[in-house]
Motif scaffolding. Sequence first.
Motif, short mmCIF file in Angstrom:
data_model
loop_
_atom_site.label_atom_id
_atom_site.label_comp_id
_atom_site.label_asym_id
_atom_site.label_seq_id
_atom_site.Cartn_x
_atom_site.Cartn_y
_atom_site.Cartn_z
N ARG A 259 0.84 -1.21 0.00
CA ARG A 259 0.00 0.00 0.00
C ARG A 259 0.87 1.25 0.00
NH1 ARG A 259 -3.06 -3.14 3.72
NH2 ARG A 259 -2.09 -2.06 5.50
N TYR A 260 1.93 1.22 0.79
CA TYR A 260 2.82 2.38 0.84
C TYR A 260 3.51 2.59 -0.50
CZ TYR A 260 5.80 5.85 3.05
OH TYR A 260 6.41 7.03 3.39
N MET A 261 3.91 1.50 -1.12
CA MET A 261 4.55 1.57 -2.44
C MET A 261 3.63 2.28 -3.45
SD MET A 261 6.02 -1.74 -4.45
CE MET A 261 6.48 -1.74 -6.19
N GLU A 262 2.36 1.94 -3.43
CA GLU A 262 1.40 2.61 -4.32
C GLU A 262 1.21 4.07 -3.95
OE1 GLU A 262 -2.10 0.25 -3.97
OE2 GLU A 262 -1.23 -1.50 -4.99
N ASN A 263 1.17 4.35 -2.64
CA ASN A 263 0.93 5.71 -2.19
C ASN A 263 2.06 6.66 -2.57
OD1 ASN A 263 -1.52 5.00 -1.05
ND2 ASN A 263 -0.68 4.72 1.01
N VAL A 264 3.31 6.16 -2.60
CA VAL A 264 4.43 7.04 -2.97
C VAL A 264 4.64 7.09 -4.47
CG1 VAL A 264 5.59 6.78 -0.75
CG2 VAL A 264 6.18 5.23 -2.64
N GLY A 265 3.82 6.33 -5.22
CA GLY A 265 3.87 6.44 -6.68
C GLY A 265 4.85 5.52 -7.37
N ILE A 266 5.30 4.44 -6.69
CA ILE A 266 6.17 3.46 -7.35
C ILE A 266 5.28 2.42 -8.02
CG2 ILE A 266 7.97 1.71 -7.06
CD1 ILE A 266 8.95 3.25 -4.63
N THR A 267 5.18 2.50 -9.32
CA THR A 267 4.30 1.59 -10.06
C THR A 267 5.05 0.66 -10.99
OG1 THR A 267 3.98 3.28 -11.77
CG2 THR A 267 2.36 3.21 -9.97
#
Length: 290
Positions: A259-267
């Motif tokens: 979830r954190y990965m998505e929130n910081v924009g790492i896609t």
Amino acid sequence: MICNLCPRRCGAARTEEEGFGRCGMPWLPVVARAALHFWEEPCISGRRGSGTVFFSGCPLGCVFCQNGRISRENFGKTVTVERLREIFLELIGQGAHNINLVTPTHFAPAIRRALAEPLPVPVVWNSGGYERVETLRTLEGRVQIYLPDLKYADSALAAACSGAPDYFDVARAAIREMVRQTGPCVFDGEGLLRRGVVIRHLMLPGALENTRRVMDWVAGAFPPGTVLFSLMSQYTPQPGAEGMLRRRVTGGEYRAALRYMENVGITAGYRQDSSSAREEYTPPFDLTGV
């Protein structure tokens, strides 16, 4: 040679057959296995496998290393530069998509000689991320793909697990140099990586904040699409593990990290099935292909 290849800069004398430094290795490469490997990221392993050469010894020495037989016990066979080149060509002959050099830092001069003539497939530098920029610069043009770990943003955790409180500063500079050399990721028509950097982060149990800080830096350091990020859940407790390191990463911890990965924009990157079999990630070190 008097060795200062890695950030330890221990100044040890290393001859062709003997080594006395932090890595415990001679100047000539010591190899424990050379074979097709299918458990890297999909853009590395592809359909036919990555031609993976596992080197013995390690300048970092993490207490949780899954490859302890070669990283700490130094199992392996010394090979000449000429034999190392032959191993590369044999793996290519078996269909390898690339030549994948695992824990190669302390053998950089010998590897550089073995790569004096370009190979017909990309070369992958697969390391713990603890690299001197000066050493990496000697590889420019010979390495097309860098596959570094970014283990720690927490200096206390780096000191406790790897004896390297300077890890984050060193790894950040090293990864920037890797990206400078390769530029943004480039893929072929089959989705295989031809050039670029894949940053790996192995989650540690009870260290979610460390993972968040690693992702904060990656998201802020590189524009979207510049690098790939691989979030790994495969941590396996090793004999003698203490404290939180005695258990695996929980599903809740890994979901929180995703979830954190998505929130910081790492896609752009990879996630790992937390229920995947872990024994497959550690091959038998039996001198196959050496």
